[in-house]
Design a protein around this motif. Sequence first.
Motif, mmCIF file in Angstrom:
data_model
loop_
_atom_site.group_PDB
_atom_site.id
_atom_site.type_symbol
_atom_site.label_atom_id
_atom_site.label_comp_id
_atom_site.label_asym_id
_atom_site.label_seq_id
_atom_site.Cartn_x
_atom_site.Cartn_y
_atom_site.Cartn_z
ATOM 1 N N LEU A 40 -5.989 -15.322 8.779
ATOM 2 C CA LEU A 40 -7.422 -15.226 8.503
ATOM 3 C C LEU A 40 -8.123 -16.544 8.802
ATOM 4 O O LEU A 40 -7.535 -17.617 8.681
ATOM 5 N N GLU A 41 -9.383 -16.417 9.172
ATOM 6 C CA GLU A 41 -10.226 -17.588 9.394
ATOM 7 C C GLU A 41 -11.428 -17.505 8.474
ATOM 8 O O GLU A 41 -11.800 -16.417 8.003
ATOM 9 N N THR A 42 -12.053 -18.623 8.220
ATOM 10 C CA THR A 42 -13.242 -18.658 7.378
ATOM 11 C C THR A 42 -14.282 -17.692 7.928
ATOM 12 O O THR A 42 -14.553 -17.673 9.126
ATOM 13 N N GLY A 43 -14.837 -16.870 7.032
ATOM 14 C CA GLY A 43 -15.881 -15.926 7.425
ATOM 15 C C GLY A 43 -15.369 -14.542 7.804
ATOM 16 O O GLY A 43 -16.168 -13.631 8.007
ATOM 17 N N ASP A 44 -14.042 -14.377 7.918
ATOM 18 C CA ASP A 44 -13.500 -13.052 8.224
ATOM 19 C C ASP A 44 -13.838 -12.081 7.105
ATOM 20 O O ASP A 44 -13.846 -12.443 5.928
ATOM 21 N N ILE A 45 -14.098 -10.837 7.477
ATOM 22 C CA ILE A 45 -14.368 -9.778 6.508
ATOM 23 C C ILE A 45 -13.172 -8.829 6.519
ATOM 24 O O ILE A 45 -12.840 -8.250 7.554
ATOM 25 N N VAL A 46 -12.529 -8.692 5.357
ATOM 26 C CA VAL A 46 -11.352 -7.839 5.217
ATOM 27 C C VAL A 46 -11.773 -6.538 4.540
ATOM 28 O O VAL A 46 -12.425 -6.549 3.497
ATOM 29 N N THR A 47 -11.391 -5.431 5.156
ATOM 30 C CA THR A 47 -11.655 -4.106 4.605
ATOM 31 C C THR A 47 -10.318 -3.393 4.448
ATOM 32 O O THR A 47 -9.533 -3.341 5.388
ATOM 33 N N ILE A 48 -10.079 -2.861 3.256
ATOM 34 C CA ILE A 48 -8.848 -2.116 3.008
ATOM 35 C C ILE A 48 -9.230 -0.668 2.729
ATOM 36 O O ILE A 48 -10.026 -0.387 1.840
ATOM 37 N N ILE A 49 -8.658 0.230 3.525
ATOM 38 C CA ILE A 49 -8.908 1.662 3.362
ATOM 39 C C ILE A 49 -7.623 2.282 2.829
ATOM 40 O O ILE A 49 -6.603 2.299 3.521
ATOM 41 N N PHE A 50 -7.682 2.749 1.590
ATOM 42 C CA PHE A 50 -6.513 3.368 0.982
ATOM 43 C C PHE A 50 -6.364 4.799 1.477
ATOM 44 O O PHE A 50 -7.354 5.476 1.753
ATOM 45 N N PRO A 51 -5.122 5.285 1.559
ATOM 46 C CA PRO A 51 -4.925 6.677 1.966
ATOM 47 C C PRO A 51 -5.501 7.622 0.921
ATOM 48 O O PRO A 51 -5.620 7.269 -0.258
ATOM 49 N N GLU A 52 -5.854 8.816 1.359
ATOM 50 C CA GLU A 52 -6.405 9.804 0.435
ATOM 51 C C GLU A 52 -5.339 10.174 -0.602
ATOM 52 O O GLU A 52 -4.170 10.357 -0.270
ATOM 53 N N GLU A 53 -5.767 10.245 -1.856
ATOM 54 C CA GLU A 53 -4.835 10.607 -2.916
ATOM 55 C C GLU A 53 -4.495 12.084 -2.843
ATOM 56 O O GLU A 53 -5.346 12.907 -2.528
ATOM 57 N N LYS A 54 -3.242 12.383 -3.159
ATOM 58 C CA LYS A 54 -2.801 13.763 -3.200
ATOM 59 C C LYS A 54 -2.794 14.222 -4.655
ATOM 60 O O LYS A 54 -2.349 13.497 -5.538
ATOM 61 N N LYS A 55 -3.290 15.419 -4.885
ATOM 62 C CA LYS A 55 -3.339 15.957 -6.243
ATOM 63 C C LYS A 55 -1.926 16.202 -6.748
ATOM 64 O O LYS A 55 -1.112 16.819 -6.069
ATOM 65 N N SER A 56 -1.653 15.703 -7.930
ATOM 66 C CA SER A 56 -0.348 15.909 -8.550
ATOM 67 C C SER A 56 -0.235 17.352 -9.013
ATOM 68 O O SER A 56 -1.143 17.898 -9.636
ATOM 69 N N GLU A 57 0.895 17.973 -8.719
ATOM 70 C CA GLU A 57 1.127 19.353 -9.132
ATOM 71 C C GLU A 57 1.232 19.472 -10.650
ATOM 72 O O GLU A 57 1.043 20.546 -11.202
ATOM 73 N N GLY A 58 1.544 18.360 -11.331
ATOM 74 C CA GLY A 58 1.713 18.383 -12.777
ATOM 75 C C GLY A 58 0.413 18.299 -13.560
ATOM 76 O O GLY A 58 0.417 18.441 -14.785
#
Length: 90
Positions: A40-58
């Motif tokens: 990373l360098e100064t001024g970088d913008i980090v975006t984290i996209i989490f995977p879609e959650e799966k509904k628990s069968e329980g």
Amino acid sequence: MILRDAIKQYGISKKALTSIKYEGGKILVNGEEKTVRHTLETGDIVTIIFPEEKKSEGLISQKGDFPILFEDDHILIFSKEAGRQHDPFT
């Protein structure tokens, strides 16, 4: 600083990173997908996209009268008394 260390400082676990990598999430730096070894360098913008959650069968849906404190497209915050159990049959 490498991206992995920066992500760790924000409290994202190794398990969450594995989920991002193998279950459809993305890590972007300035809009471009990068690995955790990216420097990373100064001024970088980090975006984290989490995977879609799966509904628990329980999980069993239940109706309840819990006041909604905040709601938007991504978050729902409601109030529930500590220890209160909701009886789904009432």
